[in-house]
Motif scaffolding. Structure first.
Motif, PDB file in Angstrom:
ATOM      1  N   LYS A 164       1.006   7.884  -6.722  1.00 12.01           N
ATOM      2  CA  LYS A 164      -0.262   8.495  -7.114  1.00 12.01           C
ATOM      3  C   LYS A 164      -0.026   9.815  -7.847  1.00 12.01           C
ATOM      4  CE  LYS A 164      -3.860   6.679  -4.074  1.00 12.01           C
ATOM      5  NZ  LYS A 164      -4.842   7.012  -3.026  1.00 12.01           N
ATOM      6  N   GLU A 198       0.882   4.220  -2.881  1.00 15.08           N
ATOM      7  CA  GLU A 198       0.533   5.583  -2.497  1.00 15.08           C
ATOM      8  C   GLU A 198       1.584   6.573  -3.011  1.00 15.08           C
ATOM      9  OE1 GLU A 198      -1.952   8.421  -0.926  1.00 15.08           O
ATOM     10  OE2 GLU A 198      -2.328   6.253  -1.002  1.00 15.08           O
ATOM     11  N   GLU A 199       2.835   6.166  -3.009  1.00 19.70           N
ATOM     12  CA  GLU A 199       3.933   7.036  -3.416  1.00 19.70           C
ATOM     13  C   GLU A 199       3.862   7.442  -4.888  1.00 19.70           C
ATOM     14  OE1 GLU A 199       7.499   4.991  -2.449  1.00 19.70           O
ATOM     15  OE2 GLU A 199       7.403   5.469  -0.307  1.00 19.70           O
ATOM     16  N   ASP A 248       0.808  -1.224   0.000  1.00 15.38           N
ATOM     17  CA  ASP A 248       0.000   0.000   0.000  1.00 15.38           C
ATOM     18  C   ASP A 248       0.842   1.274   0.000  1.00 15.38           C
ATOM     19  OD1 ASP A 248      -2.346  -1.385  -0.124  1.00 15.38           O
ATOM     20  OD2 ASP A 248      -2.805  -1.258   2.022  1.00 15.38           O
ATOM     21  N   GLU A 249       1.879   1.300   0.794  1.00 18.78           N
ATOM     22  CA  GLU A 249       2.716   2.502   0.886  1.00 18.78           C
ATOM     23  C   GLU A 249       3.384   2.805  -0.450  1.00 18.78           C
ATOM     24  OE1 GLU A 249       6.626   4.022   3.383  1.00 18.78           O
ATOM     25  OE2 GLU A 249       5.287   2.527   4.283  1.00 18.78           O
TER      26      GLU A 249
END
Length: 267
Positions: free
Chosen positions: A190, A187-188, A183-184
């Protein structure tokens, strides 16, 4: 009965050597009933430090090594690429004519095998994507996965065919690439286009590296479990159909559970 295999690899990088070493260790520990009858490399001695190290490793393990430089052959051949591929493969088939492998494994073999050799031998290719997934090299596959925000990836063993990375599937595994572990990293990225990410940071992108790491960890186990299934008759190759038992056709054998069990046992 011991499964006799031929091993095809350009042998350029440490991954190629590592994969062969993994299979030899599986054989030594009697986890799989397999014999590596020969190793073929399309690099001659002196063409690169990576392939030279690979050749030395093969010889140190007392496996017959057969080489034929595709680079040198290409520089001397007069004709179109399709003709060159057929001519080169005929040379290869002549070089390995004294060997009778039940299957040949293409692992880090950086050439496309032509139709004549595909038809003469059961040639199994390791491809770092799920059945029906992206084609191409592993970096191309990973960028395709990121661009499409794919939820899963994996790898497969398939019969080498004239259509690149689309031969009949023998076996595969799948893994999620979304969820807590990823997930992290998602997210980076996006709001960034795939072109921007490829330009900077390129293959140093954490998401790119994480996807590759998870696949790379499992690929040797996929090859080992596939060879095990072939040696025990769990998978039988008949023409263009791949059954898990001689009378029950399937679209490839899912080995995800067996591979995750292997990884758990290693912890």
């Amino acid at each position: 009965m011991t499964l006799k295999i031929g091993w095809f690899s350009t042998g350029n990088g440490p991954g190629s050597l590592g994969l062969l070493n993994f299979i030899l260790e599986e054989i030594r520990l009697q986890k799989i009933d397999v014999e590596v009858d020969f190793v073929f490399s399309n690099r001659d001695p002196g063409e690169g430090s990576g392939s030279d190290n690979f050749h030395e490793f093969v010889k140190n393990n007392n496996i017959p090594l057969i080489t034929h430089s595709s680079r040198l052959f290409r520089s001397k051949f007069v004709g179109n690429p399709a003709e060159r591929r057929i001519a080169y493969d005929r040379n290869v088939m002549n070089l390995i004519r004294d060997h009778q492998p039940a299957v040949c494994i293409l692992a880090g073999y950086m050439l496309i095998v032509g139709p004549e050799m595909c038809h003469r031998y059961n040639m199994l290719n390791l491809h770092p994507a799920l059945p029906g997934g992206p084609t191409g090299t592993w970096p191309q596959v990973i960028w395709s996965l990121i661009e499409s925000s794919a939820s899963t990836t994996g790898a497969m063993m398939h019969i080498a065919a004239e259509i690149l990375d689309r031969g009949p599937v023998i076996s595969y595994f799948s893994i999620p690439i979304h969820g807590p572990k990823f997930d992290e990293e998602w997210e980076e990225i996006k709001g960034k286009t795939i072109s921007e990410l490829q330009a900077n940071p390129g293959e140093e992108l954490q998401l790119f590296k994480r996807i590759r790491q998870e696949g790379y960890l499992r690929e040797p186990h996929l090859v080992a479990e596939t060879l095990k299934a072939l040696s025990t008759g769990t998978i039988v190759i008949k023409s263009d159909s791949v059954p898990d038992y001689p009378t029950k056709p399937i679209q490839g054998l899912c080995l995800s559970e067996a591979i995750e069990k292997r990884l758990t046992e290693l912890k």
